[in-house]
Design an enzyme around this catalytic site. Structure first.
Site, PDB file in Angstrom:
ATOM      1  N   CYS A 192       3.324   1.686   2.887  1.00 23.11           N
ATOM      2  CA  CYS A 192       4.591   0.962   2.727  1.00 23.11           C
ATOM      3  C   CYS A 192       5.590   1.804   1.939  1.00 23.11           C
ATOM      4  CB  CYS A 192       4.363  -0.355   1.997  1.00 23.11           C
ATOM      5  SG  CYS A 192       3.271  -1.509   2.833  1.00 23.11           S
TER       6      CYS A 192
ATOM      7  N   CYS B 139       0.852  -1.197   0.000  1.00 21.57           N
ATOM      8  CA  CYS B 139       0.000   0.000   0.000  1.00 21.57           C
ATOM      9  C   CYS B 139       0.880   1.237   0.000  1.00 21.57           C
ATOM     10  CB  CYS B 139      -0.926   0.015   1.211  1.00 21.57           C
ATOM     11  SG  CYS B 139      -0.056   0.197   2.788  1.00 21.57           S
TER      12      CYS B 139
ATOM     13  N   ASP C 140       9.441  29.437 -31.694  1.00 26.02           N
ATOM     14  CA  ASP C 140      10.619  29.747 -32.496  1.00 26.02           C
ATOM     15  C   ASP C 140      10.257  29.532 -33.969  1.00 26.02           C
ATOM     16  OD1 ASP C 140      13.493  30.083 -33.102  1.00 26.02           O
ATOM     17  OD2 ASP C 140      13.349  27.954 -33.612  1.00 26.02           O
TER      18      ASP C 140
END
Length: 727
Positions: free
Chosen positions: A22, A19, A428
């Protein structure tokens, strides 16, 4: 030897995490080491760790193991945890009768409760052993995670039932009880074996579906990593010899037959064919290539036989760099994920507290112990923070993987936040809005200067420059002049031109504004052409006129950027007259022209000072500072490496429409993350009070908790259906 202060980076595969709590534990353990910065991703089960030269990888592994988990500097297994499917199958097979008997009184034959106990014992303690084992490991380390909640909830339900069967009235033959969607006011004549079994089955099912879904989520990256050819036909002394791709060296020539994958990045030296680049750019139309054209490893030769000279091998290839960018993006964390991490880190202890308060509260309210215990169990079971831990990483995993398939590379999760705020996009001109492949269309020498001499001097001087104008001049000069003269003393004046000593004379090729020029300059500019002047020892000898055609998709791209709420600005070092002609063709009304490379950053800063959030799209070396300075940098993958490194998003294909797709995909991924987090939080906000108030059966709580994780992952998988408008 490694210099002191050098920082290393490693990806650790973490095992044993169940989970988000953890993942937070592992992350905290690693970050406690001196000089270590770690980010743990629950969805990918990996830790991305930066560590100083004095720290060994073994130290990192030991820190993870000290927290109760496994770690290795290898790729994690892609399959679901070993035995998970078997555990689920056995639990479902044995658990179905227990649940059915507990819910349907008419099926409750004499002694049914003892049969249920036998079946439930196997389901709870054998099939559900991973939950109990993980809870025990965490307890030894003074921690609590999702497994703590699950193990306690299941164990309490089972042990209470065992107590009622052995010491209460529930063990009597002929005993029956009904099923309720809310905890019933139980006595020692009731059992909750269906709750213990149901929670175990539903959570195993949820974990199995979650594992499968996470595997599907990472499919795009795995497919990319597997695209490369395994062996290649290398030409040595005119003879073909098949060797592993790992044995290729820069400069080797190799053969690519029709239908084969190109082994590595290189330049075609012989043959002509069509190359399918869809795996790299997402573009379905094959590209015609011939001698002198560059090809990318992993693409497919769809036509004739090619001989290619290797330019990049191994980790330096474009495909390897793409995979690296995608992995880095998936291992990072966005701001919204860090919020979820902070919540999940304290969530389990808070839930344990709520469960205790629920138990004590109902007892003080005069309800039976059995009812209070059942309500507390429902709190424990429904409050798993898995959905919170999966909300962001799964969406990021799928979104970045889908982007890679379409030729859109996201450098990191923080980029998602930037795309939402951007309101201005600076484009650009050369190589972004236009093709970037300029052609010399007019050679205008002053009277008395031969055309060939003008071309020879200009071509010789420009050979040292990588600018597109220089490339156009050199191509024409080499085509018309038998041999260009030797050059010495070359100097590049960024944005202004070049100077070089050619045949003992100083030759300058640069802006007409900086040299004495001819009235023809304005005439050429009004045709949309770029003009450079050539001078020898300070005296002008003529003009060169080049043109760069607008990409056929640029006008459509500008329109789509506007539809996303972005305000386009054309930025170029070209003359204003030329820039405005291009801007008018693509539909841009705001033009900033005559800008030196070093000044592009100042333009971005000025727009930001006006309160705009700026995205910059560019491809050249001189765009890199502006890409880095912008709130969001989009680098065209057809451009320079330094520009790609400076960008937040890389557009592998040289199509400006992909910029709009990239922003759409990033925004959609961010919306998915936010939607996941909303439902994950809402689920707990709604579920916890219901459970604490005794309005939720623990078995249904287990099903709801498992569904929440599966819902989050499934919602993220919807990003796989993202469709570009550029293809």
């Amino acid at each position: 030897m490694t210099a002191a202060g050098t920082t290393h980076r490693v990806e650790l595969a973490i095992t044993g995490m169940t989970c988000a709590s953890c993942a937070n534990r592992v992350e905290r353990k690693l970050n406690k080491l001196d000089g270590v910065t770690a980010s743990v991703n629950y969805a990918t089960e990996k830790a991305s760790v930066e560590f100083p030269a004095g720290t060994a990888v073994a130290d990192l592994v030991s820190a993870v193991e000290a927290a109760g988990y496994g770690a290795s500097p290898e790729r994690p297994a892609e399959e679901p945890p070993a035995g998970l499917g078997d555990r689920l199958a056995v639990a479902a097979l044995l658990g179905a009768p227990v649940i059915a008997l507990g819910m349907v009184p008419a099926w409750q034959f004499p002694g049914w409760q003892w049969v249920s106990l036998a079946l439930a014992t196997t389901v709870v303690w054998v099939c559900g052993w991973p939950f109990h084992r993980a809870a025990a490991v965490n307890a030894r380390h003074g921690a609590s995670t999702m497994d703590t909640l699950v193990s306690m909830g299941v164990a309490v339900s089972y042990l209470w039932s065992l107590y009622a069967l052995v010491f209460g009235d529930a063990g009597e033959l002929g005993m029956r009880h009904g099923f309720s969607f809310v905890p019933r006011p139980a006595t020692t004549g009731d059992v909750y074996l269906e709750v213990a079994v149901g929670v175990t089955v539903f959570l195993l099912l949820g974990r199995w579906l979650e594992a499968r879904s996470k595997r599907r989520a990472g499919a795009a990256l795995r497919a990319m990593l597997e695209l490369g050819a395994k062996d290649v036909a290398v030409l040595r002394d005119g003879v073909e010899a098949r060797v592993p791709v790992a044995a290729l060296a820069v400069g080797d020539r190799f053969v690519v037959r029709p239908g084969e994958r190109i082994a590595t990045d290189g330049v075609v030296v012989e043959g002509a064919s069509a190359v399918d680049r869809s795996v790299v750019t997402g573009e379905s139309v094959p590209e015609e290539v011939g001698p002198g054209d560059r090809v990318v490893g992993g693409t497919v030769n769809a036509g004739g036989r090619l001989v290619v000279a290797a330019e990049r091998v191994g980790a330096d290839t474009q495909l390897a760099r793409m995979a690296r960018l995608v992995e880095q993006a998936q291992s990072g964390k966005a701001a919204v994920q860090r919020l979820a991490d902070r919540v999940s880190a304290v969530f389990v202890p808070v839930v344990l507290g709520i469960a205790v308060v629920t138990l004590v509260g109902w007892l003080l309210a005069g309800r039976p112990l059995e009812f209070a215990v059942t309500a507390a169990v429902a709190v424990l079971v429904i409050a798993c923070p898995c959905a919170l831990g999966l909300a962001t990483p799964t969406a990021l995993l799928v979104g970045t993987g889908r982007g890679a398939q379409l030729g859109i590379l996201v450098k990191g999760p923080e980029v998602l936040e930037s795309t939402r705020r951007v309101d201005t996009v600076v484009l650009d001109k050369t190589g972004t809005v236009t093709t970037g492949r300029l052609e010399l269309v007019a050679v205008l020498p002053v009277p008395g200067v031969p055309r060939e001499r003008l071309l020879a001097l200009a071509g010789a001087a420009e050979r040292g420059s990588e600018h597109p104008i220089a490339a156009a001049v050199v191509r024409s000069a080499e085509a018309e002049v038998p041999a260009l003269p030797a050059v010495s003393g070359f100097a590049n004046r960024a944005g202004l031109g070049v100077t070089a000593v050619v045949d003992g004379h100083e030759v300058t090729v640069g802006r007409p504004d900086d040299l004495r020029s001819d009235p023809l300059v304005d005439q050429e500019r009004h045709k949309g052409r770029t003009v450079v002047a050539v001078a020898v020892d300070g005296e002008p000898i003529g003009l060169l006129s080049v043109t760069d055609s607008v990409k056929p998709t640029s006008a459509e791209a500008v329109r789509r950027l506007r539809e996303l709420g972005l305000r386009p600005v054309l930025l170029t070092g070209d003359h204003r007259v030329v820039a405005e002609a291009v801007a008018a063709e693509v539909g841009v009304t705001e033009v900033v022209a005559g800008v030196l490379p070093a000044e592009k950053v100042a333009v971005v800063r000025r727009l930001q000072a006006e309160g705009r959030v700026v995205a910059m799209v560019g491809d050249g070396v001189n765009d890199a500072p502006a890409l880095a300075a912008a709130d969001l940098g989009l680098a065209m993958g057809t451009g320079a490496d330094v520009a790609i490194e400076a960008g937040d998003l890389t557009l592998v294909r040289g199509d400006l429409r992909v910029a709009a797709d990239a922003i759409r995909l990033s925004r959609r991924t961010l919306r998915t993350v936010r939607g996941n987090l909303f439902w994950a939080f809402a689920y707990n906000v709604m579920g916890l009070p219901l459970a604490a108030l005794g309005l939720l059966n623990p078995m249904l709580a287990g099903a709801a908790m498992a569904f929440s994780s599966v819902f989050v992952v499934t919602n993220s998988l919807r990003l796989r259906g993202f469709r570009p408008v550029s293809g």
